[in-house]
Scaffold this active site. Structure first.
Site, PDB file in Angstrom:
ATOM      1  CG  ASN A 180      30.084  37.079  24.204  1.00  0.00           C
ATOM      2  OD1 ASN A 180      28.864  36.830  24.331  1.00  0.00           O
ATOM      3  ND2 ASN A 180      30.628  37.034  23.081  1.00  0.00           N
ATOM      4  CD  GLU A 213      45.761  33.524  31.857  1.00  0.00           C
ATOM      5  OE1 GLU A 213      44.836  33.955  31.323  1.00  0.00           O
ATOM      6  OE2 GLU A 213      46.166  33.693  33.069  1.00  0.00           O
ATOM      7  CB  CYS A 272      44.469  29.277  31.735  1.00  0.00           C
ATOM      8  SG  CYS A 272      43.116  30.761  30.897  1.00  0.00           S
TER       9      CYS A 272
HETATM   10  N1  THU Z   1      40.673  35.728  33.238  1.00  0.00           N
HETATM   11  C1  THU Z   1      41.788  35.469  32.661  1.00  0.00           C
HETATM   12  O1  THU Z   1      41.692  36.160  31.667  1.00  0.00           O
HETATM   13  N2  THU Z   1      42.583  34.705  32.982  1.00  0.00           N
HETATM   14  C2  THU Z   1      42.563  33.772  34.020  1.00  0.00           C
HETATM   15  O2  THU Z   1      43.392  33.073  34.304  1.00  0.00           O
HETATM   16  C3  THU Z   1      41.421  34.173  35.162  1.00  0.00           C
HETATM   17  C4  THU Z   1      40.343  35.028  34.560  1.00  0.00           C
HETATM   18  C5  THU Z   1      39.603  36.834  33.091  1.00  0.00           C
HETATM   19  C6  THU Z   1      38.432  36.038  32.581  1.00  0.00           C
HETATM   20  C7  THU Z   1      37.189  37.130  32.865  1.00  0.00           C
HETATM   21  O3  THU Z   1      37.205  37.937  31.603  1.00  0.00           O
HETATM   22  C8  THU Z   1      38.014  38.044  33.899  1.00  0.00           C
HETATM   23  O4  THU Z   1      39.284  37.491  33.968  1.00  0.00           O
HETATM   24  C9  THU Z   1      37.194  37.853  35.268  1.00  0.00           C
HETATM   25  O5  THU Z   1      37.351  36.372  35.597  1.00  0.00           O
END
Ligand code: THU
EC number: 3.5.4.5
Length: 160
Positions: free
Chosen positions: A65, A75, A115
């Site tokens: 966003n 996750e 997460c």
């Molecule tokens: N991100 C995830 O989707 N899962 C995680 O466990 C770590 C980080 C995403 C959040 C953000 O959109 C991008 O990775 C960079 O931090």
């Protein structure tokens, strides 16, 4: 005074082909989810796939966003969907794959702390371990037999 030692055992697979067949398939779904991530700000795409005990496979990816903290990780997108749509099902396995659009990601990328806390909530709720498999885009896959192994000294409802 005494020292408290916390140990975790993880299993490392050399590549996706070494995984049990159902997990190879689950990781393939996570890869499809990663390809559809909405990550225009970080250029870091993450895909997650869950296998439920009713046979459903749920996918999630990160949704970013312009107001950065309003985004959500892959996750949590996946596990909240599962919680919302299949509240009585147990989550058996979660496969996670992550990669940057800037360079190849070959090291396994573990779920972030927030997460882990979110997944722990469902592991405690269902009273049954969730297997977690995580990787980069290619290369080694790490397996944790339970979310609890990735979050020692976790905070849960028993403290409330
Ligand atoms: N991100 C995830 O989707 N899962 C995680 O466990 C770590 C980080 C995403 C959040 C953000 O959109 C991008 O990775 C960079 O931090």
């Amino acid at each position: 005074m005494k020292e408290l030692k916390i140990e975790t055992t993880l299993i490392v697979f050399d590549n996706v082909d070494e995984l049990p067949e159902d997990v190879t398939k689950l990781m393939a779904v996570a890869m499809e989810a990663r390809a559809k991530a909405y990550a225009p700000y970080s250029n870091f795409s993450v895909g997650a796939a869950l296998l439920l005990d009713n046979g459903e496979v749920i996918l999630g990816n990160n949704q970013e966003n312009a107001s950065y903290p309003s985004g959500l990780c892959a996750e949590r997108t996946a596990i909240y969907y599962a919680g919302a749509n299949f509240p009585d099902a147990k989550v058996l396995k979660m496969a996670i794959t992550a990669g940057s659009r800037m360079q190849p990601t070959i090291t396994p990328i573990p779920p972030c702390g927030a997460c882990r806390q979110a997944i722990a909530e469902y592991e405690v709720k269902q009273d049954c371990p969730i297997e977690i498999y995580f990787m980069g885009e290619t290369g080694k896959v790490v397996k944790s037999n339970s979310l609890a192994d990735l979050l020692p000294l976790g905070f849960d409802k028993s403290f409330l």
